[in-house]
Write a protein that holds these residues in place. Structure first.
Motif, mmCIF file in Angstrom:
data_model
loop_
_atom_site.group_PDB
_atom_site.id
_atom_site.type_symbol
_atom_site.label_atom_id
_atom_site.label_comp_id
_atom_site.label_asym_id
_atom_site.label_seq_id
_atom_site.Cartn_x
_atom_site.Cartn_y
_atom_site.Cartn_z
ATOM 1 N N ALA A 209 -4.420 17.746 -16.058
ATOM 2 C CA ALA A 209 -3.875 16.198 -16.132
ATOM 3 C C ALA A 209 -2.525 16.262 -16.218
ATOM 4 O O ALA A 209 -1.848 15.010 -16.178
ATOM 5 N N GLY A 210 -1.781 17.242 -16.133
ATOM 6 C CA GLY A 210 -0.234 17.591 -16.077
ATOM 7 C C GLY A 210 0.367 16.760 -17.330
ATOM 8 O O GLY A 210 1.589 16.325 -17.112
ATOM 9 N N THR A 211 -0.439 16.999 -18.529
ATOM 10 C CA THR A 211 0.232 16.338 -19.659
ATOM 11 C C THR A 211 0.709 17.436 -20.464
ATOM 12 O O THR A 211 0.252 18.321 -20.694
ATOM 13 N N ALA A 212 2.202 17.350 -20.801
ATOM 14 C CA ALA A 212 2.830 18.376 -21.754
ATOM 15 C C ALA A 212 2.999 17.699 -22.987
ATOM 16 O O ALA A 212 3.382 16.737 -23.405
ATOM 17 N N SER A 213 2.092 18.255 -23.864
ATOM 18 C CA SER A 213 2.063 17.725 -25.332
ATOM 19 C C SER A 213 1.478 18.778 -26.384
ATOM 20 O O SER A 213 0.894 19.870 -25.760
ATOM 21 N N VAL A 214 1.471 18.556 -27.611
ATOM 22 C CA VAL A 214 1.148 19.606 -28.499
ATOM 23 C C VAL A 214 -0.309 18.903 -29.104
ATOM 24 O O VAL A 214 -0.412 17.759 -29.424
ATOM 25 N N GLU A 215 -1.382 19.885 -29.076
ATOM 26 C CA GLU A 215 -2.709 19.428 -29.443
ATOM 27 C C GLU A 215 -2.976 20.440 -30.552
ATOM 28 O O GLU A 215 -2.849 21.820 -30.469
ATOM 29 N N ASN A 216 -3.488 20.143 -31.796
ATOM 30 C CA ASN A 216 -3.929 20.782 -32.783
ATOM 31 C C ASN A 216 -5.403 20.864 -32.878
ATOM 32 O O ASN A 216 -6.165 20.054 -33.179
ATOM 33 N N MET A 217 -5.818 22.169 -32.422
ATOM 34 C CA MET A 217 -7.189 22.147 -32.227
ATOM 35 C C MET A 217 -7.926 23.053 -33.729
ATOM 36 O O MET A 217 -8.680 23.456 -33.670
ATOM 37 N N TYR A 218 -6.979 23.175 -34.578
ATOM 38 C CA TYR A 218 -7.217 23.957 -35.801
ATOM 39 C C TYR A 218 -6.958 23.301 -37.014
ATOM 40 O O TYR A 218 -6.220 23.808 -37.915
ATOM 41 N N PRO A 219 -7.259 21.917 -37.339
ATOM 42 C CA PRO A 219 -7.081 21.053 -38.036
ATOM 43 C C PRO A 219 -7.195 21.452 -39.566
ATOM 44 O O PRO A 219 -6.813 21.290 -40.584
ATOM 45 N N ARG A 220 -8.220 22.335 -39.555
ATOM 46 C CA ARG A 220 -8.652 22.902 -41.049
ATOM 47 C C ARG A 220 -7.715 23.726 -41.624
ATOM 48 O O ARG A 220 -7.894 24.302 -42.722
ATOM 49 N N CYS A 221 -6.670 24.287 -40.794
ATOM 50 C CA CYS A 221 -5.792 25.179 -41.342
ATOM 51 C C CYS A 221 -4.162 24.688 -41.080
ATOM 52 O O CYS A 221 -3.384 25.035 -41.806
ATOM 53 N N VAL A 222 -4.097 23.771 -40.354
ATOM 54 C CA VAL A 222 -2.599 23.334 -39.804
ATOM 55 C C VAL A 222 -2.470 21.849 -39.623
ATOM 56 O O VAL A 222 -3.378 21.004 -39.109
ATOM 57 N N THR A 223 -1.349 21.407 -40.358
ATOM 58 C CA THR A 223 -1.000 20.076 -40.346
ATOM 59 C C THR A 223 0.261 20.120 -39.236
ATOM 60 O O THR A 223 0.853 20.913 -38.991
ATOM 61 N N LYS A 224 0.882 18.907 -39.272
ATOM 62 C CA LYS A 224 1.863 18.579 -38.488
ATOM 63 C C LYS A 224 3.045 19.117 -39.133
ATOM 64 O O LYS A 224 4.102 19.837 -38.437
ATOM 65 N N GLU A 225 3.522 18.987 -40.456
ATOM 66 C CA GLU A 225 4.493 19.133 -41.089
ATOM 67 C C GLU A 225 4.632 20.596 -41.717
ATOM 68 O O GLU A 225 5.352 21.249 -42.117
ATOM 69 N N GLY A 226 3.462 21.217 -41.777
ATOM 70 C CA GLY A 226 3.244 22.655 -42.350
ATOM 71 C C GLY A 226 3.432 22.657 -43.808
ATOM 72 O O GLY A 226 3.124 21.715 -44.386
ATOM 73 N N ASN A 227 3.434 23.993 -43.942
ATOM 74 C CA ASN A 227 3.765 24.363 -45.493
ATOM 75 C C ASN A 227 5.427 23.974 -45.956
ATOM 76 O O ASN A 227 5.993 24.951 -45.760
#
Lengths: 385, 95
Positions: free
Chosen positions: A243-261
């Motif tokens: 799609a030519g889309t440059a973005s960050v996608e989180n496919m591991y939400p059970r372990c990873v959040t946007k802001e982290g630890n």
């Protein structure tokens, strides 16, 4: 279903039907892109282990090229950093470090060589064990600290917990996000997107990749370690590329959040500062090395000891390591099978390069799993070349 | 390694927790984990430090992955060896 999907039942996927569906989606997305190969890079030894162990490359569409980048913390520890540990040990200083580091060759010697000469080298599983060891002895103990941010936070926590005065830190810790910039900027790079490692992102959060995506217009997908997690991550990545889309996608939400630890990050940056430095075989990586901040100078082995690495090079014999292509392999430009030493002079019990030492090294992983029946068809077009 | 290994918290004493990894009990440090950890919780251990408290809804899926890994592993399997290393190495046995 194409023949490339036929092996899923044997691949020990917990859900073969879902694996087949994901693979079919990948095939369709790659068909829509309409060119081959589409190359993506992951930067995690555990991802490579899972890909090799479960025979994923053989099951992936041929048009998709999944490359292992600089994701092995032992492998990217630079030769001069190993030399610093070796020089200290030869100067009679007691060294504690993680097991794999003992075998990694420096310019002339490894820590194992110094140990064989009578040098004092202790293998520890955790920095906490090094702290305990220091408490029981009177002599100085230098903890040779290696690993990415996930491991560096443990070192930081130990530094902040009032370690005994005879404990010092020789930091060779590395920070992953900056090296992705280097790979993205390499003239030969074919990488069109990154699969980021779930557990490193547990610490940093997926938000850490947003500036990278903005600068390089390449998508990043955070993925877990199960074959299905990796497949789902690859589907998302190829979808974004198509799609030519440059973005960050989180496919591991059970372990990873946007802001982290955040608690871990606070400790990490209180103790370390990022500086530029070389990663073994790759390049100078701006902000890629973690060094102790000035307020911890009293713990910093580089500040408290006169480390004489030059003394090591006096009698340096020519070695096979000159022919080692570990750096190109970690940069994704070459694969282990391109190396003349691979499986010949360079094998796990007698490694030439760092990539054959660590359980997370590309060469050791390929050497172990390369002959596995699950990898039928592997070694062909889908592999990094 | 970045895989880490999940375990069940048995007891907490200040910044130290006794954690059970498939029957092997180890001392794990709690400076890094960003949530309060109590007995009965599951944590992800990396080099002797809990780096994450595993949310209750995700425990089964997380454990299943590791059990799958260990069950199908041959003796010299690298990934399983890393997991076993994390289990065997952490802290002192508290059995």
């Amino acid at each position: 279903m194409t023949s490339s999907n036929g092996g899923f039942a044997e691949l020990k996927f917990r859900d073969p039907a879902r694996a087949r569906a994901l693979s079919a989606t990948l095939e369709r997305l790659l068909g829509e892109i309409g060119r081959a190969p589409v190359s993506v890079m992951h930067v995690c030894g555990s991802h490579e282990q899972a890909i090799a162990k479960f025979g994923l490359r053989a099951a992936l569409p041929r048009a998709l090229n999944v490359i292992m980048g600089p994701g092995c913390p032992v492998c990217i520890t630079d030769v001069p950093e190993v030399d610093e540990g070796v020089a200290l040990a030869r100067q009679g200083v007691r060294i504690a470090t993680y097991g794999d580091m003992v075998k990694v060759p420096g310019t002339v010697l490894s820590l194992a060589d110094v140990q064989a000469e009578g040098g004092k080298v202790d293998v520890v599983y955790s920095v906490a064990q090094a702290v305990e060891l220091a408490r029981t002895i009177a002599e100085p103990l230098v903890f040779f600290a290696t690993g990415f941010e996930t491991t560096a936070v443990a070192t930081a926590a130990a530094v902040l917990q009032n370690p005994p005065p005879n404990l010092f830190v020789l930091s060779a810790h590395k920070y992953i996000p900056p090296v992705m910039e280097i790979v993205a900027e390499m003239p030969d790079t074919r990488v069109e997107g990154f699969l980021a490692a779930g557990h490193a992102a547990t610490i940093t959060g997926w938000g850490v990749f947003e500036p990278f995506v903005e600068r390089h217009k390449l998508p990043v997908v955070v993925a877990g370690f199960e074959p299905l997690d990796i497949l789902a991550g690859l589907v998302k990545l190829v979808e974004l590329i198509g799609a030519g889309t440059a973005s960050v996608e989180n496919m591991y939400p059970r372990c990873v959040t946007k802001e982290g630890n955040l608690r871990a990050q606070e400790q990490l940056w209180n103790v370390f500062r990022p500086i530029g430095g070389r990663w073994r075989g790759i390049a100078h990586v701006p902000n890629g090395n973690l060094r102790l901040r000035d307020e911890w100078a009293h713990l910093d082995a580089r500040k408290q000891f006169d480390i004489d690495v030059n003394s090591l090079w006096d009698s340096a014999p020519p070695t096979l390591i000159q022919d080692c292509i570990c750096g190109d392999i970690m940069a994704g430009i070459k694969s282990p099978t391109d190396c003349a030493l691979f499986g010949e002079q360079c094998v796990p019990h007698s490694p030439v390069g760092a990539c054959m030492v660590s359980s997370e090294g590309t060469c050791k992983i390929w050497h172990q799993y390369g002959g596995h029946p699950d990898l039928g068809g592997y070694g062909g077009a889908v592999c990094a070349r | 390694m970045c895989l880490g290994v999940p375990g069940k918290v048995i007891a907490v004493d200040g910044l130290m927790a006794t954690v059970d990894f498939w029957g092997v009990r180890k001392q794990i440090r709690l400076e890094v984990v960003d949530e309060t950890v109590q007995p009965g919780d599951y944590i992800l251990n990396h080099v002797g430090y809990a780096i994450r408290r595993i949310p209750p809804g995700e425990i089964d899926a997380t454990l299943a992955l590791y059990e799958e890994l260990l069950r199908h592993a041959e003796q010299d399997d690298l990934m399983a060896a890393d997991v076993r290393g994390e289990i065997a190495g952490a802290g002192d046995d508290q059995q």
